[in-house]
Scaffold this motif. Sequence first.
Motif, PDB file in Angstrom:
ATOM      1  N   PRO A  64       0.817  -1.214   0.000  1.00 39.13           N
ATOM      2  CA  PRO A  64       0.000   0.000   0.000  1.00 39.13           C
ATOM      3  C   PRO A  64       0.854   1.268   0.000  1.00 39.13           C
ATOM      4  O   PRO A  64       1.889   1.335   0.667  1.00 39.13           O
ATOM      5  CB  PRO A  64      -0.815  -0.104   1.296  1.00 39.13           C
ATOM      6  CG  PRO A  64      -0.692  -1.526   1.731  1.00 39.13           C
ATOM      7  CD  PRO A  64       0.621  -2.009   1.221  1.00 39.13           C
ATOM      8  N   ARG A  80      -4.353  -2.867   1.389  1.00 37.05           N
ATOM      9  CA  ARG A  80      -3.941  -3.492   0.131  1.00 37.05           C
ATOM     10  C   ARG A  80      -5.063  -3.430  -0.905  1.00 37.05           C
ATOM     11  O   ARG A  80      -4.814  -3.175  -2.091  1.00 37.05           O
ATOM     12  CB  ARG A  80      -3.512  -4.939   0.387  1.00 37.05           C
ATOM     13  CG  ARG A  80      -2.348  -5.065   1.378  1.00 37.05           C
ATOM     14  CD  ARG A  80      -2.146  -6.512   1.808  1.00 37.05           C
ATOM     15  NE  ARG A  80      -3.314  -7.036   2.500  1.00 37.05           N
ATOM     16  CZ  ARG A  80      -3.418  -8.294   2.953  1.00 37.05           C
ATOM     17  NH1 ARG A  80      -2.417  -9.146   2.769  1.00 37.05           N
ATOM     18  NH2 ARG A  80      -4.506  -8.687   3.574  1.00 37.05           N
ATOM     19  N   GLU A  83      -5.254   0.108  -2.134  1.00 35.06           N
ATOM     20  CA  GLU A  83      -4.220   0.361  -3.135  1.00 35.06           C
ATOM     21  C   GLU A  83      -4.667  -0.126  -4.514  1.00 35.06           C
ATOM     22  O   GLU A  83      -4.454   0.575  -5.528  1.00 35.06           O
ATOM     23  CB  GLU A  83      -2.917  -0.331  -2.727  1.00 35.06           C
ATOM     24  CG  GLU A  83      -1.769  -0.151  -3.704  1.00 35.06           C
ATOM     25  CD  GLU A  83      -1.342   1.296  -3.868  1.00 35.06           C
ATOM     26  OE1 GLU A  83      -0.887   1.646  -4.976  1.00 35.06           O
ATOM     27  OE2 GLU A  83      -1.448   2.073  -2.898  1.00 35.06           O
TER      28      GLU A  83
END
Length: 248
Positions: A64, A80, A83
């Motif tokens: 991330p 994550r 991201e």
Amino acid sequence: MQRLEMLALPGLPRVAAGDDLAALIAAGLARAGLTPQPGDVLVVAQKIVSKAEGRSVRLADVTPSARAEALAAETGKDPRVVELILSEAARVVRSRPNLIIVEHRLGFVMANAGIDQSNVVGPEEEPHALLLPRDPDASAAALSARLGLPVVISDSFGRAWRRGTVGVAIGAAGLPALVDLRGTPDMFGRTLQVSLTGFADEIAAAAGLLMGQGAEAQPVVVLRGLAWSAPDNPAANLIRVGPEDLFR
């Protein structure tokens, strides 16, 4: 009297990266005894298209960014996954706990950039997230060319000002995703001025009644008995752009 039939293809195997999706669907059509006819449309769930195209990402491989970490703290989402959402987004429209609305790189305004973790891997496997196909219209065109049928790739979208998700077309080939009725008469002879029909969205929504949203495992549906006369155009034509969009 026009009659519309729908059939979910039975027995499709679990799809994985690199699978020949067209061959799997062709085998399913053969098992069901379905020979393509004029007026048939094949509706394919985005999820199995993305899986076959290798769009599943192992979360352990995602690092991330600072921006993703900050947005994850605001929304309570896995950094994550955030991201990945940011990597697929042209811009963030709104966010609140457990939800990020973005304008996707493909132009869709949607929740979480269409990234999904349901029905992606089994509970014994490492966590993955599934991204949309890179070019859903091209994916639909490739399937249509192989199978000899018009194809709509559907995904489940929420809608502004309405609760609940519904199937919409994110890819289409071999049919008009958008039908322009402007200039044609209504039943009383009045000329239509603004009428545009989201034909592919209507098809996707109908197929969603069989596909379901959970554990139904029916990702391919054949609609039989449709008719149209408008020229083919892709699902990208369904997106409002520029001055047509009064809410951006």
